[in-house]
Design a protein around this motif. Structure first.
Motif, PDB file in Angstrom:
ATOM      1  N   ALA A   1       0.845  -1.201   0.000  1.00  0.00           N
ATOM      2  CA  ALA A   1       0.000   0.000   0.000  1.00  0.00           C
ATOM      3  C   ALA A   1       0.880   1.251   0.000  1.00  0.00           C
ATOM      4  O   ALA A   1       0.626   2.206  -0.747  1.00  0.00           O
ATOM      5  CB  ALA A   1      -0.932  -0.008   1.221  1.00  0.00           C
ATOM      6  N   GLU A   2       1.941   1.240   0.809  1.00  0.00           N
ATOM      7  CA  GLU A   2       2.851   2.394   0.842  1.00  0.00           C
ATOM      8  C   GLU A   2       3.583   2.572  -0.485  1.00  0.00           C
ATOM      9  O   GLU A   2       3.808   3.688  -0.942  1.00  0.00           O
ATOM     10  CB  GLU A   2       3.854   2.259   2.000  1.00  0.00           C
TER      11      GLU A   2
ATOM     12  N   MET B   1       2.404   1.868  -3.344  1.00  0.00           N
ATOM     13  CA  MET B   1       1.439   2.420  -4.282  1.00  0.00           C
ATOM     14  C   MET B   1       1.162   3.900  -4.009  1.00  0.00           C
ATOM     15  O   MET B   1       0.560   4.585  -4.824  1.00  0.00           O
ATOM     16  CB  MET B   1       0.124   1.645  -4.203  1.00  0.00           C
ATOM     17  N   ALA B   2       1.574   4.358  -2.837  1.00  0.00           N
ATOM     18  CA  ALA B   2       1.300   5.744  -2.435  1.00  0.00           C
ATOM     19  C   ALA B   2       2.384   6.709  -2.903  1.00  0.00           C
ATOM     20  O   ALA B   2       2.244   7.920  -2.751  1.00  0.00           O
ATOM     21  CB  ALA B   2       1.168   5.820  -0.909  1.00  0.00           C
TER      22      ALA B   2
END
Lengths: 421, 421
Positions: B62-63, B65-66
């Motif tokens: 998730a990070e 993708m951020a």
């Protein structure tokens, strides 16, 4: 010994992107100065991070999976209801589409192929030329075509010519067809169909008992409210259209993977005995038999893209990419090129100058401007003589592309970039 | 008007799980005391949280993708190489399987259906009875069968009887077959094939030029090193087998969705002119044309399941579920039932007492013990007279099931549970 699906042999080897890579690598080897200058504007992949609302949803889902009380196992094969309801509210409000008519998937590429599973062989299929190659390829692999003819088209598929003269929006077919693929905003041409044009297609489908497979993967790039963002804005399209949609190019889900189909309950086909019957129960059965649904964190992220903050963040992403496309469009025009798309689409479609072929212009842009584009001939024979430039890039890269186009073609494109901003 | 895939009409309505739900709801409405006591041991879905290593990988992804620098868009259609390499190292070390022979997917349910896409119609197909129903259903939908006969089998498919007399491991076929589905450890019977038995099947396939589609979704439940965890432990299986594997029942990915197929380069089929040709390039083309790969966070989590900590955590999960199955097995035996499985599998397969049908025993267990099981007849006509109990549950629930079985059938099963622990 098992007999193999011989139709695979009809499809030529995967050519386009491997050949692009081969030419790029050849140039990189020949020119040591190229690497730092090279800008890739070929493949249509997004470049910006996921919307923060989606990132947060991924984190939340990870935590849910970490605790027994909130752990999620198998879900409904067509997606969790709250996700489908969020999409209906965000995309189809007032259009009579229900959550039970939405089927979540891992993206439109898959869906375009899956759709053929509920239709039999022997249907008369119309596909635009040029267009996203997956419609043709999946028909070939499913044994729905003859061989590849010398004109670059597959026997048994009806090509719907998208040309400069019709603004890259195919004319209504003159022959009877059962299934027609339409894609608007279009990949690769960036063309958009207007409401009257889509009404004509829907009317034609109803009059001829045809089904339209409508690929709206780029729907979010439609900025003019007078233009249809979904085919279901057209009255009675529920009776003749299945729609493919995707979060890939809106919320940047190319790596996260989520899309959906809409299969309205009124959509019908016929059985061999001529009986009309609804497609929805078959499509529903297809998903129940073939799938266990989309990954839980991805579904949470998809729903988050429709939260208030998610919608605002998605809007910013699209504004960036659409702004890039406009700069590319204006810059290419200022450089003296003939250009389509780039207004309601992330793609700009450019006629090759001076009678160059797609690969000829590709080579010139690579060698003299260090810019990688996509040769139009990769989208069907009708794409020969054009290239596609993608707006999925940083603003900095896009401005550099425009400047180099201007230098290459001897005009000042930089001023156009300023104008478009 | 498009002709629909008429083969959908051959498949009866989805019956098993809706009918289970109907009966459960009927009892819940009739008996107010049932709800708090009800234990569901029917559907084969995991219950425990994801391994912490996988949760951490989801957060890390998730990070990634951020942030623009680490954002992931389109990946290889058959999965990122580091994931496939981690699986090869963890599952196929020393067996000659290469990462390029692995194709990541969203699970074995999908893969079982996809596999048919590279094989033509007209092949002679053998499928065990009883077995996981997706093999039959996908053959029916792909038009590879006739209609449903009065014996509950589809014309055109060769049933391979799995019975008490062969320990629920089908005998080698007496008729010629081109494709054979085998599933070990088996769903639903929990039966496991021994090495000599699998060698006989591989030899038969090589001798008869047949291809085995080997479903090893429960491979991690094999605890005896003398038993084959993958068909590629058998010499020459690379020439005759494609394998389906899954993280669903090992790392608890039923909601996260990740599995893979192995398609060895030596595997061959024939073209209509009789030429032998490799399956691998077709399978590879299938993925390139139909898929954009598995979601990035899911791939990160899959690789994490093969890290040192991930492997240890997966092992704990399997120990729990396998311990549950053993308790169910021992408890059912102590209750006087005839039982199979539950040793190298999460499932226990129980013969219905006193000549009860599958649904008859289901009803009795629901009404008198408040336990929901799966009627064996849902897995094919050969499953009639049996029920499946799943070990995917909390230890507390499993012990309660055993106690209730003992009470219901008049024996003390509780001591068996202690013994099994």
């Amino acid at each position: 010994m098992p007999l193999l699906n011989e139709h695979y042999r009809k499809l030529p080897g995967q050519y386009l992107f491997p050949e692009i890579e081969r030419r790029v690598n050849e140039r990189l080897a020949a020119d040591a100065d190229l690497a730092p200058r090279l800008i890739r504007a070929g493949i249509g992949d997004v470049t910006e991070p996921l919307p923060p609302a989606c990132v947060q949803a991924l984190h939340d889902a990870a935590e849910e999976m970490a605790r027994r009380e909130s752990f999620r196992g198998y879900g409904p094969s067509s997606g969790h209801l709250f996700v489908r309801e969020a999409i209906v509210a965000g995309e189809y409000a007032g259009l009579g589409i229900e959550a039970s008519e939405l089927f979540l998937s891992d993206g439109s590429k898959g869906d375009a192929g899956h759709a053929l599973e509920v239709f039999a062989a022997g249907n008369r299929v119309g596909i635009a030329d040029p267009v996203y190659p997956v419609y043709v390829d999946t028909n070939v692999l499913a044994g729905r075509t003859g061989g590849l003819a010398s004109n670059g088209l597959f026997d048994g598929l009806a090509p719907l010519a998208a040309t400069e003269s019709n603004g890259f929006v195919p004319d209504l077919p003159s022959q009877p067809l059962d299934l027609v693929y339409l894609c608007f905003p279009n990949n690769p041409t960036g063309a958009m169909i207007d409401r009257a044009g889509l009404e004509r297609w829907v009317r034609w489908a109803l009059d001829h008992d045809a089904v339209i497979l409508y690929d709206g993967a780029y729907a979010d790039y439609v900025s003019d409210p007078d233009l249809p963002r979904t085919i279901y804005e057209i009255p009675d399209a529920r009776r003749c259209a299945m729609e493919f949609r995707s979060l890939s190019k809106s919320a940047g889900f190319t790596g996260l993977r989520c899309g959906w189909t809409v299969c309205p309950r009124e959509l019908e086909g016929r059985l061999p005995d001529g009986t009309r019957t609804a497609v929805h129960p078959m499509w529903s059965r297809r998903w129940a038999t073939r799938s266990n649904g989309v990954s839980w964190p991805v579904q949470r992220a998809a729903a988050a893209a429709y939260s208030d903050s998610g919608r605002e963040q998605v809007r910013s992403l699209i504004d960036l990419y659409r702004g890039n496309a406009r700069i590319l469009r204006e810059g290419s025009l200022a450089a003296g090129l003939r250009v389509w798309g780039g207004v309601h689409a992330p793609y700009v479609w450019i006629a090759c100058p001076e009678g160059l072929t797609s690969w000829g212009f590709f080579d010139r842009l690579l060698e003299e401007a260090a810019v990688v584009v996509t040769p139009g001939c990769g989208f069907g024979p009708g794409g020969e003589g054009y290239v596609r430039i993608s707006g999925f890039n940083s603003r900095e890269n896009v401005e550099a592309i425009v400047e180099r186009l201007g230098e290459l073609l001897g005009t000042s494109a930089a001023t156009a970039a300023e104008r478009a901003c």
